[in-house]
Enzyme design. Sequence first.
Site, mmCIF file in Angstrom:
data_model
loop_
_atom_site.group_PDB
_atom_site.id
_atom_site.type_symbol
_atom_site.label_atom_id
_atom_site.label_comp_id
_atom_site.label_asym_id
_atom_site.label_seq_id
_atom_site.Cartn_x
_atom_site.Cartn_y
_atom_site.Cartn_z
ATOM 1 N N SER A 1 -6.624 -6.101 4.219
ATOM 2 C CA SER A 1 -7.933 -5.603 3.798
ATOM 3 C C SER A 1 -9.001 -6.605 4.194
ATOM 4 O O SER A 1 -8.711 -7.774 4.463
ATOM 5 C CB SER A 1 -7.967 -5.389 2.283
ATOM 6 N N ASP A 2 -10.242 -6.174 4.224
ATOM 7 C CA ASP A 2 -11.345 -7.123 4.315
ATOM 8 C C ASP A 2 -11.648 -7.610 2.901
ATOM 9 O O ASP A 2 -11.085 -7.139 1.916
ATOM 10 C CB ASP A 2 -12.566 -6.486 4.974
ATOM 11 N N TYR A 3 -12.554 -8.545 2.801
ATOM 12 C CA TYR A 3 -12.868 -9.251 1.560
ATOM 13 C C TYR A 3 -13.226 -8.255 0.439
ATOM 14 O O TYR A 3 -14.241 -7.579 0.517
ATOM 15 C CB TYR A 3 -14.047 -10.184 1.822
#
Length: 764
Positions: free
Chosen positions: A306-308
């Site tokens: 995932s991204d942040y």
Amino acid sequence: MGLVRRRTVITALGGTVATAATAATTGTARAEEPGPVAVARHETGPYEAKVKALLGRMTVEEKLGQLQQMSWTGDSGPGGAQTEQAEQAARTGRLGSVFNIYGAKHTNDLQRLAVEESRLGIPLLFGLDVIHGFWTTFPVPLAQASSFDPAVTRTDADVAAAEARSNGVRWTFSPMMDVTHEPRWGRIAEGSGEDPYLAAAFAAAKTRGYQGDGTRLDADGRLAACAKHFVAYGGAEGGRDYNTVDTSEARLRNHYLPPFKAALDAGVATVMASFNTVSGVPAHGNRHTLTDVLKDEWGFDGFVVSDYTGIQELIVHGFAADGADAGRLALNAGVDMEMVSTNLADHGRQLLKSGRITAGRLDDAVARILRLKFRLGLFDHPYADEDAAVLEPTKQARAAARATAARSMVLLKNDKGALPLHPGIGSIAVVGPFADSTDLQGTWAGPGAATFPAVTLLAGIKAAAPRAKVTAVTGVNADGTDTSGIKDAAAAAQAADVTVVVVGEPAAMSGEAGSRSDITLPGAQEDLITAITATGKPFVVVLVNGRPLTVGGWLDSAPAVLEAWHPGMEAGNAVADVLFGTVNPGGKLPVSFPRTVGQVPIYYNHENTGRPYDAANKYTSKYLDLPDGPRFPFGHGLSYTTFTIGDPALSTPRISSRALRKGDTVEVTVTVRNTGERAGDEVVQLYLHDPVASIVQPVRRLRGFRRVSLAPGRSTTVRFRLAAEDLGFWTHDTGGHFELEAGDIDIYVGDSSLATRRTTLTID
């Protein structure tokens, strides 16, 4: 007489045609186990026995822990550090990865907690945003794309991988390959511009620079790469970061997906999901893109991170009800590792118990992560050699940064040979907010930017013209409105033989969360150029920026304009190399420069309308208050010499679709000659246009480019090969059918997207 076409459906780009069942919906949240094809793909891999054995010993909590990535410092986004939480999770075997930590001693200290204190001793995977350098900062990626030379970005990745790995980093969140038509979007600086073909070439080259040939990720000097952001992040509405993207399946496959497929073909180890929605479904919960396309159709056997806080943000999107629901949706869609937020770790056991996620899908995600750890050699060599850590840029690395920066610059304008400057010139004024500034390394410059400041333009010009009297005056701040210093700058220009005006954007104005509604020169910088113009003395303008700018009325008065972008740590030396002609500029624009922000989006590979631009007809597609087209087109760039590019010639004027399906190609040859008095580089560009198709095609599509160096009077023949994937296109079908249709294809060659040399290929 109109062209008559018949449709021929083929498989191209290494993909497979999806079944109707897998293609029925976009982004549905199905809690299904991976099918037998997805599982069987790994059964013969070199580490499968070890992965299966380890999975058999792991508890549910340890498995969920492998899916968790935590931040060591929190510097890359909102929220606090997770340092204490990461240490405890590492000790208990409930942590898979940590990012934002580097330095051999630091990574070793944390690694020992996982390897020596946890029950199973599974090593941590350390990641970092190594975007355009680690210690040695290279030009921003958009600048590198201006080189039209993928070797430039491979050099960056080679150097960065060696420096980062020696400091304990094994994984980089790069390359970014988000194709975009939005100069307002700050993250345009991190990608390769507006064209999917160019972006694909650079994505593949950077992947190979980080990973080598992909067979030995455990080798010294190699990092696991991460293709980001999957997918269509560059289509953010209004250029506003994190914003909505609404795209058709055809646009998704023809425009946004090709660079990712190129990275996968180059062996990229991981993929990162994007923050945006894709036609109403957040990318972190989009099963169609993450599983149907990426994992099933393309056969991707790495893992998706995932991204942040991207999984947590499914709640804010209005797609998930709570944290448990967000974890369910993301895992079932195809996300394998959660960055920063902890929804899978917190709720995974209950999700399993309730049947909302399956044991098979959990094991699949964990196996993908373990597989990469084995490939990186972490189980055999979990620690970095502290005595061998690279702690500063080498001379060779700095030389590479200097050469690539100069190779990436674009000469936008050069009236009456204003450039190059003569090294024996008597006096030079260097004015502007970036005249003596070190803010030249750009967004995401890496740890080296703080430790090893950029060479200023003042220093570079002094070194290039050691006998000249060189003075520097700031004149105005980069984004301020105080014009009181302009008088001193004008006086310095009046007293000098020539003035170099250095204007642009601070690095903080581009990159993530760096969107701008107004992309003119910020502050009072245009006033400064106006004042220098009024002196009547010779001057040139150097732009340092992370995005295309609207250059306004000052362009007409500037004799020469050099687009230097944010050139990295060797900025001053590289700019001086070009200004004084040590390097003859050969870069080309990887993105169109608009005349005004109201024209955005403007891009070369647009579709035609039923009423295309006609200056004599009001009722055609245009603005009443602007000329047609961009200020500078895609592919534009001048040189200190001149070139002629001949007409394209085909190896055959016609080819059957059957031959193309079997792998036959058509060769296009074109002669380029240096007609000037200096050695220099030209980028020969090949574009296609399909004038009649079942889906309206772009007026131009780049399908080949070659940068060549020629001495004065010399010529060479450039050869391109066109295959099925160049001549066809993807349809609107959700299953992703690739069509190759009979008919004529116009082929253009030249030195920009405005190329006029043309021939026609007929597909039977």
